[in-house]
Scaffold this active site. Sequence first.
Site, PDB file in Angstrom:
ATOM      1  N   SER A   1      -5.504  12.157  -8.477  1.00 12.48           N
ATOM      2  CA  SER A   1      -4.900  10.862  -8.781  1.00 12.48           C
ATOM      3  C   SER A   1      -5.332   9.749  -7.832  1.00 12.48           C
ATOM      4  O   SER A   1      -5.185   8.579  -8.165  1.00 12.48           O
ATOM      5  CB  SER A   1      -3.377  10.980  -8.743  1.00 12.48           C
ATOM      6  OG  SER A   1      -2.961  11.506  -7.496  1.00 12.48           O
TER       7      SER A   1
ATOM      8  N   ASP B   1       4.070   4.881  -4.049  1.00 13.06           N
ATOM      9  CA  ASP B   1       5.133   5.759  -4.569  1.00 13.06           C
ATOM     10  C   ASP B   1       5.245   6.976  -3.662  1.00 13.06           C
ATOM     11  O   ASP B   1       4.703   6.979  -2.554  1.00 13.06           O
ATOM     12  CB  ASP B   1       4.875   6.130  -6.036  1.00 13.06           C
ATOM     13  CG  ASP B   1       3.613   6.970  -6.228  1.00 13.06           C
ATOM     14  OD1 ASP B   1       3.055   7.483  -5.230  1.00 13.06           O
ATOM     15  OD2 ASP B   1       3.171   7.121  -7.380  1.00 13.06           O
TER      16      ASP B   1
ATOM     17  N   HIS C   1       1.419   8.289  -3.406  1.00 10.97           N
ATOM     18  CA  HIS C   1       0.175   7.506  -3.453  1.00 10.97           C
ATOM     19  C   HIS C   1       0.216   6.238  -2.620  1.00 10.97           C
ATOM     20  O   HIS C   1       1.251   5.582  -2.547  1.00 10.97           O
ATOM     21  CB  HIS C   1      -0.137   7.132  -4.913  1.00 10.97           C
ATOM     22  CG  HIS C   1      -0.236   8.326  -5.805  1.00 10.97           C
ATOM     23  ND1 HIS C   1       0.778   8.723  -6.642  1.00 10.97           N
ATOM     24  CD2 HIS C   1      -1.211   9.242  -5.946  1.00 10.97           C
ATOM     25  CE1 HIS C   1       0.423   9.824  -7.283  1.00 10.97           C
ATOM     26  NE2 HIS C   1      -0.787  10.170  -6.878  1.00 10.97           N
TER      27      HIS C   1
END
Length: 385
Positions: A35, A350, A353
């Site tokens: 990600s 978040d 991340h």
Amino acid sequence: MAQRLYLFCLFLSLSLFFTLSINQAVPAIFVLGDSLVDVGNNNYLPLSLAKANFPHNGVDLPGKPLGRFSNGKNAADFLAMKLRIPTSPPYLSFTSAPNKSEAFLKGVSFASGGAGILDETSVGILKGTKTDETMNATRLGILGSINDLIRRSITFNQQIEYLSIVQGELVRQLGNEAAQNYLSKSLFVIVIGSNDILGYFDPSPTAPPKSNPQQFVDSLTLSLTGQLKKIYDLGARKFFVAGVTAIGCCPSQRNQNKTGGCNEEANYWSARLNEGVKSMLQGMQSELKDMKYSYSDTFGILLQFIQKPSNYGFVEVASACCGLGKNNAEIPCIPISQYCPNRRDHVFWDLYHPTEAAYSIFADIVFDGPKQFVFPVNVKQLVTM
Ligand SMILES: *[C@@H]1O[C@H](CO)[C@@H](O)[C@H](O)[C@H]1NC(C)=O
Ligand SMILES: *[C@@H]1O[C@H](CO)[C@@H](O)[C@H](O)[C@H]1NC(C)=O
Ligand SMILES: *[C@@H]1O[C@H](CO)[C@@H](O)[C@H](O)[C@H]1NC(C)=O
């Protein structure tokens, strides 16, 4: 005067030469990983919940959320900007496009949120759910199936399979020699391993019992060695490999420490994995003479952000900007979550991340930074080698 003009012209043509040589040095970027560099592949996985194409992700991008796990751009975007080429688009956006070979010539991204070195690595909203004795087999079974559903991502092995399809298309289009030449000049960005470590220290309730951490980390290094060799065999010669960050310091892991400090065990094993990967890369380079790499000490870079935040313009290094609960990390960044107005001064967007600001500084360092953080060469040196 004439001499000055001459010098000026010489300077101009030299700068033009260097600009061009950077452009020509890298015809394309191929991105494999998780990600941290996913630019929207997971949008094309109908069953996956490991997505970021909903608010408040992308809140600082024009238009709709684009599937990046960030408030704005991510590491893949910034690296491409540094090399003055467009961000490589998601591979899955081309699977049915008639002109996909043309698209492949400009580079593609296979990266997928949730992916790990091991196929069984999973990521999902159930991560962190503690197994308690009252949970019976029926419930565990149901949770297991849900977890199967939400962990859907393109595994690293599958990403390499896709790369081999792309390589085949390039050979068909350009011929063998030109395709090899093209791939050997391209930059291969590899960002993988965080989810494996997170999965180990934050297992889903149905995860099978784990080996001891040393064996686990050794198995990751071994697997990654084979995977990088496959990528090399497909024609890659220039690798940028990001080390795993100090995962124990991400908001979700801090929440597992009563004092709010980093999860030192997760950090310790992240560092051990990095040691394994560094010596593996050295070994690969001495075995495969035409392989070149740049490795980033992502772990050390995050620790710098945390220890000297003001040097980088950060104020908040522990809490997520978007989320709910303690450290904004008990609930992920979903539409009902709140997000901070001062995104530029947060390291974390978040619970896992970084913010766009942190990605951007990271890209500055790996592109042009000192050997302390990126070695044996930085990315700028790698692409002109
Ligand atoms: C592929 O074709 C579509 C339209 O059919 C076009 O919008 C797109 O720009 C093309 N992509 C490339 C890389 O040529
Ligand atoms: C397991 O738990 C569920 C609800 O928690 C309950 O409905 C079910 O009867 C239990 N099954 C057994 C075999 O105990
Ligand atoms: C929790 O954080 C403190 C620093 O605040 C650190 O000394 C300690 O080792 C951490 N505990 C765990 C279990 O990681």
